[in-house]
Design a protein around this motif. Structure first.
Motif, short mmCIF file in Angstrom:
data_model
loop_
_atom_site.label_atom_id
_atom_site.label_comp_id
_atom_site.label_asym_id
_atom_site.label_seq_id
_atom_site.Cartn_x
_atom_site.Cartn_y
_atom_site.Cartn_z
N ALA A 163 0.83 -1.21 0.00
CA ALA A 163 0.00 0.00 0.00
C ALA A 163 0.86 1.26 0.00
CB ALA A 163 -0.92 -0.01 1.21
N SER A 164 1.95 1.23 0.78
CA SER A 164 2.82 2.40 0.83
C SER A 164 3.48 2.67 -0.52
CB SER A 164 3.88 2.20 1.92
OG SER A 164 4.76 3.27 1.98
N GLN A 165 3.94 1.62 -1.19
CA GLN A 165 4.58 1.80 -2.49
C GLN A 165 3.60 2.38 -3.53
OE1 GLN A 165 6.17 -2.03 -3.53
NE2 GLN A 165 8.10 -1.70 -2.42
N ARG A 166 2.39 1.86 -3.53
CA ARG A 166 1.42 2.38 -4.52
C ARG A 166 1.03 3.81 -4.20
NH1 ARG A 166 -0.47 4.31 -8.02
NH2 ARG A 166 -2.04 3.59 -9.54
N THR A 167 0.96 4.16 -2.92
CA THR A 167 0.67 5.54 -2.55
C THR A 167 1.80 6.47 -3.00
OG1 THR A 167 -0.57 4.77 -0.62
CG2 THR A 167 0.14 7.07 -0.61
N ARG A 191 3.27 30.90 -0.44
CA ARG A 191 4.33 31.07 0.56
C ARG A 191 5.51 30.14 0.27
NH1 ARG A 191 -0.24 31.04 4.00
NH2 ARG A 191 0.26 28.92 4.68
N ASN A 192 5.52 29.60 -0.93
CA ASN A 192 6.58 28.71 -1.41
C ASN A 192 6.61 27.38 -0.63
OD1 ASN A 192 8.64 28.05 -3.19
ND2 ASN A 192 10.27 28.84 -1.86
N GLN A 193 5.42 26.87 -0.30
CA GLN A 193 5.30 25.59 0.39
C GLN A 193 4.65 24.57 -0.55
OE1 GLN A 193 3.03 26.27 3.92
NE2 GLN A 193 4.57 27.60 4.88
N ARG A 194 5.30 23.43 -0.65
CA ARG A 194 4.71 22.34 -1.41
C ARG A 194 3.75 21.56 -0.50
NH1 ARG A 194 7.68 20.43 -6.04
NH2 ARG A 194 9.40 21.86 -6.52
N VAL A 195 2.58 21.24 -0.98
CA VAL A 195 1.58 20.50 -0.21
C VAL A 195 1.35 19.14 -0.86
CG1 VAL A 195 -0.76 20.47 0.69
CG2 VAL A 195 0.49 22.65 0.52
N SER A 196 1.67 18.08 -0.09
CA SER A 196 1.44 16.70 -0.57
C SER A 196 0.55 15.99 0.44
CB SER A 196 2.76 15.95 -0.72
OG SER A 196 3.59 16.59 -1.69
N PRO A 197 -0.26 15.05 -0.03
CA PRO A 197 -1.17 14.34 0.90
C PRO A 197 -0.38 13.45 1.86
CG PRO A 197 -1.25 13.30 -1.24
CD PRO A 197 -0.41 14.55 -1.40
N ALA A 206 -10.61 12.00 -3.09
CA ALA A 206 -9.48 12.56 -3.83
C ALA A 206 -8.46 13.11 -2.87
CB ALA A 206 -9.96 13.64 -4.80
N GLN A 207 -7.25 13.32 -3.36
CA GLN A 207 -6.18 13.91 -2.58
C GLN A 207 -5.76 15.21 -3.27
OE1 GLN A 207 -3.03 11.06 -2.10
NE2 GLN A 207 -4.03 10.06 -0.35
N MET A 208 -5.49 16.23 -2.46
CA MET A 208 -5.14 17.55 -2.98
C MET A 208 -3.64 17.77 -2.89
SD MET A 208 -8.20 18.70 -3.71
CE MET A 208 -8.06 20.48 -3.83
N LEU A 247 -3.85 20.58 -7.70
CA LEU A 247 -4.34 19.42 -8.44
C LEU A 247 -5.14 18.53 -7.49
CD1 LEU A 247 -2.46 17.34 -11.08
CD2 LEU A 247 -3.61 16.15 -9.23
N ARG A 248 -6.30 18.11 -7.95
CA ARG A 248 -7.13 17.18 -7.17
C ARG A 248 -7.03 15.80 -7.81
NH1 ARG A 248 -13.16 18.93 -6.79
NH2 ARG A 248 -13.16 18.13 -8.94
N ALA A 249 -6.28 14.91 -7.17
CA ALA A 249 -5.99 13.59 -7.74
C ALA A 249 -6.98 12.56 -7.20
CB ALA A 249 -4.56 13.16 -7.40
N SER A 250 -7.55 11.78 -8.10
CA SER A 250 -8.45 10.70 -7.70
C SER A 250 -7.63 9.50 -7.21
CB SER A 250 -9.33 10.28 -8.89
OG SER A 250 -10.09 9.14 -8.55
N VAL A 251 -8.09 8.88 -6.13
CA VAL A 251 -7.38 7.71 -5.57
C VAL A 251 -8.06 6.41 -5.97
CG1 VAL A 251 -6.59 9.07 -3.60
CG2 VAL A 251 -8.71 7.76 -3.42
N ARG A 252 -9.08 6.46 -6.82
CA ARG A 252 -9.85 5.27 -7.15
C ARG A 252 -8.98 4.21 -7.82
NH1 ARG A 252 -14.63 6.85 -10.62
NH2 ARG A 252 -15.09 7.97 -8.68
N ALA A 253 -8.20 4.61 -8.84
CA ALA A 253 -7.36 3.64 -9.55
C ALA A 253 -6.28 3.08 -8.63
CB ALA A 253 -6.73 4.30 -10.77
#
Length: 466
Positions: free
Chosen positions: A29-33, A110-116, A127-129, A146-152
């Motif tokens: 699960a971690s690798q696919r995430t 503010r020059n911050q990268r946002v990852s789920p 979805a994850q933003m 970007l709003r990424a779908s986690v379904r696949a």
């Protein structure tokens, strides 16, 4: 034993499978995430690069085309804003004014990268933003959300988990099969050896335990076979000695009785007392022979039952006790004893009718002989918990405390009743028959006086009265 060994092996197999499968599920699960986040981060970097080029050149056509095509292809919404938070491109129904998007835009500016955060699971949905600033360092000229779908990704994780669990199940099944084969290899010779030991302990001819299994068990089986041959030979010789002796003694005793009977008319009157004593002793010897043979048969029968397990045999103890009481009624009347049977509900006793009748005959015979003239003997059947009980009670002289300890042993008779004919083997025969069925014979003092003898047999059907 086999069940316990299988339980231990299977518990170990389950722990081993769990220790292998659970971390593998987490890693999968971690690798696919991480793959999802990495792929969407690369897309954000490309859009940020195009947005930076558009801000420098003033042409947003390429950026708009790329973002629109991406949304059409993947169905994921993208929002691009400039440094003043003004929308440059908005697709997929997501707007820069949305509160969740606005927070991500503020962080990116503010020059911050946002990852789920967190790891996806097969049941993850929604979805994850992700957000990425446009530009570098202090020159932030906009933001991309970007709003990424986690379904696949969740479907891929579910497939991988299914494969892992299927492999774990196959491994567990293989462990079960191997455990069954190993325990059968070890336990089967022990079962054969146990049956042979039971037969030998019961005095039956013990079949040779077949060798098999580990070398230690094969050596044990070989040693047991040698011992069984020696013990079986000794038991057979002893049994043959008893049978041959009784047979050889019967013929001389019969001939002796004929000769003594033929002498009676020729004896003078003064020899009548001597003649009566001789015939009494002869009858005592014949009774002793009969009782010895009955005891030997009872011991042999008890041994057979302890090995063959006579479950399923059952009789109506109430009916048998009533029949034997009627049979002994004339004998009791002749001895001046009042014999009564207390009727009651049907009691099912786990033994054969013939066995119970033989035990009842012994107990009634003893009670009538030793209770004395004018005594009262009562017999009845009842259940006590899960046990079926046949009871004979009399109000005769009974036994003393010291005699209770010896009651039922072979050849023992109370010193107070030496004048009563008997061999002292009757209660021993009854005890052997009852013990062969897993029961016991109990002796107790009756109230207010007398003797109470109970035959107690464990009944598998709790509460067998009807």
């Amino acid at each position: 034993m086999r069940t316990r060994v299988l339980t231990v092996v299977l518990a170990f197999a389950v722990l081993a499978v769990a220790g292998f499968a659970l971390p593998l599920l987490g890693v999968t699960a971690s690798q696919r995430t991480q793959q999802l986040v990495a792929a969407r981060t690369a897309d954000l970097d490309r859009f940020a690069s195009l947005a930076e080029q558009a801000a420098e050149g003033g042409d947003t056509g390429v950026l708009t085309a790329e973002v629109t095509r991406y949304t059409q292809l993947y169905g994921e919404a993208v929002v691009v804003v400039d440094a003043r938070r003004a929308p440059v491109v908005q697709t997929g129904g997501m707007r820069a004014a949305d509160p969740a998007v606005a927070r991500l835009v503020d962080a990116a500016l503010r020059n911050q990268r946002v990852s789920p955060g967190g790891t996806l699971r097969p049941w993850s949905h929604g979805a994850q933003m992700l957000a990425r600033p446009v530009g570098t360092g202090t020159r932030v000229s906009g933001a991309v959300v970007l709003r990424a779908s986690v379904r696949a990704a969740a479907a891929d994780i579910a497939l991988r988990w299914a494969l892992v669990l299927a492999g774990a199940c196959l491994f567990a099944v293989a462990c079960v099969l191997l455990a069954r084969a190993a325990t059968r290899w070890v336990v089967r010779p022990l079962h054969r050896l146990d049956r042979a030991v039971g037969a030998l302990a019961a005095g039956l001819p013990a079949e040779h335990a077949r060798t098999g299994g580990p070398p230690e068990l094969r050596q044990l089986a070989t040693g047991f076979n040698r011992m069984a041959d020696a013990v079986t030979t000794a038991l057979e010789q002893q049994r043959r000695l008893v049978a041959d002796t009784s047979h050889q003694l019967r013929n001389p005793l019969a001939a002796l009785r004929l000769r003594i009977d033929s002498l009676q008319p020729r004896l003078p009157a003064s020899a009548t007392r001597t003649y009566s004593g001789v015939t009494a002793e002869l009858e005592r010897m014949e009774q002793l022979l009969d009782d010895l043979l009955a005891l030997a048969n009872a011991e042999h029968r008890a041994g057979e039952l302890s090995v063959t397990d006579g479950r399923g045999t059952c009789c109506d103890a109430t009916a048998v006790a009533a029949a034997q009481a009627r049979l002994w009624q004339p004998v009791a009347q002749q001895g001046g004893v009042s014999l009564e049977f207390a009727p009651g509900p049907t009691v099912l006793m786990p033994c054969a009718e013939g066995e119970l009748a033989q035990v009842a005959d012994i107990l009634l015979d003893n009670a009538i002989k030793y209770a004395g003239d004018g005594a009262r003997v009562e017999t009845r059947c009842f259940t006590q918990g899960a046990d079926a009980v046949f009871e004979v009670r009399d109000d005769g002289p009974g036994l003393t405390d010291g005699e209770f300890v010896r009651a039922g042993t072979r050849f023992w008779r109370s010193e107070r009743h030496r004048e009563v004919r008997g061999s002292g083997l009757g209660l021993a025969i009854a005890g052997q028959l009852v013990r062969g069925r897993g029961g016991r014979v109990e002796f107790a003092a009756a109230e207010p006086r007398g003797l109470l003898v109970r035959v107690v047999l464990p009944n598998e059907r709790n509460g067998a009265t009807t």
